[in-house]
Design a protein around this motif. Structure first.
Motif, PDB file in Angstrom:
ATOM      1  N   PHE A   1     -56.946  51.173  11.765  1.00 46.22           N
ATOM      2  CA  PHE A   1     -56.417  49.987  12.415  1.00 46.22           C
ATOM      3  C   PHE A   1     -55.085  49.602  11.785  1.00 46.22           C
ATOM      4  CE2 PHE A   1     -61.055  49.610  12.748  1.00 46.22           C
ATOM      5  CZ  PHE A   1     -61.181  49.544  14.122  1.00 46.22           C
ATOM      6  N   TYR A   2     -54.201  49.091  12.604  1.00 44.39           N
ATOM      7  CA  TYR A   2     -52.902  48.629  12.136  1.00 44.39           C
ATOM      8  C   TYR A   2     -52.699  47.228  12.706  1.00 44.39           C
ATOM      9  CZ  TYR A   2     -52.087  53.660  11.432  1.00 44.39           C
ATOM     10  OH  TYR A   2     -52.184  54.972  11.059  1.00 44.39           O
ATOM     11  N   THR A   3     -52.369  46.287  11.839  1.00 47.40           N
ATOM     12  CA  THR A   3     -52.155  44.913  12.286  1.00 47.40           C
ATOM     13  C   THR A   3     -50.815  44.414  11.775  1.00 47.40           C
ATOM     14  OG1 THR A   3     -53.325  44.055  10.341  1.00 47.40           O
ATOM     15  CG2 THR A   3     -54.625  44.393  12.349  1.00 47.40           C
TER      16      THR A   3
ATOM     17  N   VAL B   1     -53.515  44.772  22.241  1.00 46.74           N
ATOM     18  CA  VAL B   1     -54.085  45.932  21.555  1.00 46.74           C
ATOM     19  C   VAL B   1     -53.624  47.210  22.246  1.00 46.74           C
ATOM     20  CG1 VAL B   1     -56.228  47.096  20.864  1.00 46.74           C
ATOM     21  CG2 VAL B   1     -56.139  44.584  20.987  1.00 46.74           C
TER      22      VAL B   1
ATOM     23  N   VAL C   1     -51.936  44.771  17.768  1.00 48.85           N
ATOM     24  CA  VAL C   1     -52.980  45.419  16.982  1.00 48.85           C
ATOM     25  C   VAL C   1     -53.111  46.831  17.539  1.00 48.85           C
ATOM     26  CG1 VAL C   1     -55.440  45.468  16.420  1.00 48.85           C
ATOM     27  CG2 VAL C   1     -54.214  43.288  16.498  1.00 48.85           C
TER      28      VAL C   1
ATOM     29  N   ALA D   1     -54.747  50.948  17.055  1.00 44.87           N
ATOM     30  CA  ALA D   1     -55.767  51.789  16.432  1.00 44.87           C
ATOM     31  C   ALA D   1     -55.552  53.222  16.879  1.00 44.87           C
ATOM     32  CB  ALA D   1     -57.168  51.329  16.815  1.00 44.87           C
TER      33      ALA D   1
ATOM     34  N   PHE E   1     -63.646  46.520  20.565  1.00 43.11           N
ATOM     35  CA  PHE E   1     -62.731  45.399  20.358  1.00 43.11           C
ATOM     36  C   PHE E   1     -63.198  44.158  21.116  1.00 43.11           C
ATOM     37  CE2 PHE E   1     -59.819  48.535  18.625  1.00 43.11           C
ATOM     38  CZ  PHE E   1     -59.189  47.809  17.624  1.00 43.11           C
TER      39      PHE E   1
ATOM     40  N   ASP F   1     -66.080  42.724  19.187  1.00 46.20           N
ATOM     41  CA  ASP F   1     -65.592  41.987  18.022  1.00 46.20           C
ATOM     42  C   ASP F   1     -65.018  40.634  18.437  1.00 46.20           C
ATOM     43  OD1 ASP F   1     -64.593  42.125  15.026  1.00 46.20           O
ATOM     44  OD2 ASP F   1     -62.892  41.439  16.236  1.00 46.20           O
TER      45      ASP F   1
ATOM     46  N   ASN G   1     -63.841  37.560  16.561  1.00 45.92           N
ATOM     47  CA  ASN G   1     -62.459  37.998  16.769  1.00 45.92           C
ATOM     48  C   ASN G   1     -61.731  38.239  15.449  1.00 45.92           C
ATOM     49  OD1 ASN G   1     -60.241  38.782  18.286  1.00 45.92           O
ATOM     50  ND2 ASN G   1     -59.521  36.697  18.664  1.00 45.92           N
ATOM     51  N   SER G   2     -62.283  39.130  14.636  1.00 47.08           N
ATOM     52  CA  SER G   2     -61.698  39.394  13.322  1.00 47.08           C
ATOM     53  C   SER G   2     -60.333  40.066  13.408  1.00 47.08           C
ATOM     54  CB  SER G   2     -62.650  40.263  12.492  1.00 47.08           C
ATOM     55  OG  SER G   2     -62.870  41.519  13.115  1.00 47.08           O
ATOM     56  N   TYR G   3     -60.022  40.690  14.554  1.00 47.17           N
ATOM     57  CA  TYR G   3     -58.716  41.332  14.711  1.00 47.17           C
ATOM     58  C   TYR G   3     -57.707  40.436  15.424  1.00 47.17           C
ATOM     59  CZ  TYR G   3     -61.346  45.467  13.403  1.00 47.17           C
ATOM     60  OH  TYR G   3     -62.144  46.362  12.729  1.00 47.17           O
TER      61      TYR G   3
ATOM     62  N   ILE H   1     -57.369  39.374  18.600  1.00 46.00           N
ATOM     63  CA  ILE H   1     -56.819  40.046  19.776  1.00 46.00           C
ATOM     64  C   ILE H   1     -56.956  39.187  21.027  1.00 46.00           C
ATOM     65  CG2 ILE H   1     -57.472  42.270  18.791  1.00 46.00           C
ATOM     66  CD1 ILE H   1     -59.555  42.342  21.258  1.00 46.00           C
TER      67      ILE H   1
END
Length: 325
Positions: free
Chosen positions: A1-3, A14, A46, A48, A86, A89, A94-96, A98
Motif C-alpha cells: 500500500f502507498y498513501t 484509490v 491511495v 496498491a 477496500f 475496510d 476506513n483505516s486507509y 478512502i
C-alpha cells in the motif's frame, strides 16, 4: 500500500495497479508497480500494487485456450477481491481514508488485461458457451466462471464477499480485451497508453504474444473505437512505432512518466471531490467522438476488418482506413 505522506484527507481516491508478466511471471515489486504507485500517492491517491494467481503450468497456459481463460478469470477474481477489501475496510473504520466511490483499476500488460476484463465482463452470460481449444476439444467459458466462483459466480473465489467489486475507471498500459463488444454504454471510463508496434498485445486485434495458440486480444485502437460507439468516456495516448516494453522499467523511461501525467489528467475530472457533472462534460467535449461508420458507397457499417471504411467524428473530421486482421 502507498498513501500520501502527511495528508489528512479522509476521502482519497484509490488505484489498484497490477504487474505484467504474461500471466506466468511478475511481482508487485517490479519497478513500474513501485513507480506508478509512488507517483499517484504523491498526488493524493491511495495506491496498491497487487499480486494475483499465475498459471501453474506455463506450457499448458501457452498452448490451451481453456487454460488461458481460466487463468485470466482467476486473476480477475483476485482483483475483484482487492476492490472489495477496500470497501470492507471503509465500512469498518476506513483505516486507509478512502472514498469508496473513487476506486480505479489498472496495470501494465497482463495487469492491464486483468483490469480491463474485471471492469467490462459484466455478467457470466457475456462469455462464450461453446469454444474449441487448440487440441480440438470443446469447452464452455461460462462453466469455467462457475467452477472458479462457485455460488459467487463472476465475483470469483478470493473472498471479502458482501461488498461491491465495481470500479470507477480503467487504466491500461499496453493492455487489451478478448472481445471489444464487452464494452457497452453502461461501462466505466477507459484511458489507454500503447505503442502501435506492440507485438505482445496488438494495438489492433491479434493473438496475444504473437502466437496462434493464444487467445486474441484487441488493443487500444479497437477498444477505443468501441468505447466511442458505446458512448463510454475514454482517451488514449499512442506511441507511434513503439513496442510493448516501454513501461517495464517504470520512470526510467520518459514514456512511462508521460503516461503517468496523461492518466492523471484523465482521472482528475472523474473524482467525486470535483464538480463531476461539469468536468466530465468538459472532458467529453474535448474528446473526438466517433459518430458513425460508412462504407465506400455511403452505407452505414459496423467496425469490420479487411475492408475500407470511413470513420466520421463529432468534430467534423473523417478518417479513411482499413483494419487489417
Amino acid at each position: 500500500f502507498y498513501t500520501p505522506d502527511g495528508d489528512n484527507e479522509i476521502n482519497r481516491p484509490v488505484i489498484l495497479y497490477m504487474h505484467g508478466g504474461s500471466f506466468t511471471a511478475g511481482d508487485k515489486s517490479t519497478s513500474d508497480c513501485v513507480d506508478f504507485c509512488e507517483s499517484f500517492a504523491k498526488m493524493g491517491y491511495v495506491t496498491a500494487s497487487l499480486n494475483y494467481r499465475l498459471a501453474p503450468n506455463i506450457i499448458n497456459f501457452l498452448t490451451s485456450n481453456e487454460t488461458q481463460y481460466e487463468t485470466v478469470l482467476k486473476a480477475v477474481s483476485d482483483a475483484k477481491a482487492a476492490v472489495r477489501y477496500f470497501r470492507k475496510d471503509f465500512a469498518n473504520g476506513n483505516s486507509y481514508a478512502i472514498d469508496p466511490n473513487a476506486i480505479f483499476v489498472g496495470g501494465y500488460s497482463a495487469g492491464a488485461v486483468i483490469a480491463i476484463h474485471q471492469a467490462y465482463i459484466d455478467n457470466v452470460i457475456d462469455l462464450p458457451t461453446s469454444s474449441i481449444d487448440n487440441n480440438g476439444n470443446a469447452f464452455n467459458v461460462q462453466s469455467i466462471v462457475n467452477n472458479v466462483g462457485g455460488a459467487y459466480g463472476i465475483e470469483g473465489d478470493a473472498g471479502n464477499y458482501g461488498y461491491s467489486s465495481d470500479v470507477n475507471g480503467v487504466i491500461s498500459f499496453a493492455g487489451g480485451i478478448n472481445d471489444v463488444n464487452w464494452i457497452d454504454n453502461n461501462d466505466e471510463p477507459l484511458v489507454s497508453i500503447q505503442g502501435t508496434n506492440d507485438g505482445t498485445i496488438s494495438y489492433n486485434c491479434a493473438p496475444a504474444l504473437s502466437s496462434s495458440l493464444v487467445l486474441d486480444l484487441c488493443g487500444a485502437a479497437e477498444m477505443h473505437l468501441q468505447a466511442d460507439l458505446a458512448g463510454v468516456l475514454n482517451d488514449k495516448l499512442i506511441y507511434s512505432g513503439e513496442g510493448h516494453s516501454w513501461a517495464a522499467n517504470g520512470s526510467n523511461n520518459s514514456k512511462f512518466t508521460q503516461a503517468i501525467e496523461f492518466t492523471s489528467n484523465f482521472l482528475f475530472p472523474l473524482l467525486p471531490c470535483n464538480n463531476t457533472a461539469t468536468n466530465v462534460m468538459e472532458v467529453t467535449e474535448k474528446n473526438k467522438r466517433l459518430v458513425k461508420i460508412i462504407d465506400v458507397l455511403g452505407r452505414a457499417s459496423n467496425i469490420m476488418t479487411n475492408r475500407p471504411l470511413f470513420y466520421i467524428y463529432s468534430d467534423g473530421s473523417t478518417e479513411y482506413k482499413i483494419i487489417i486482421k
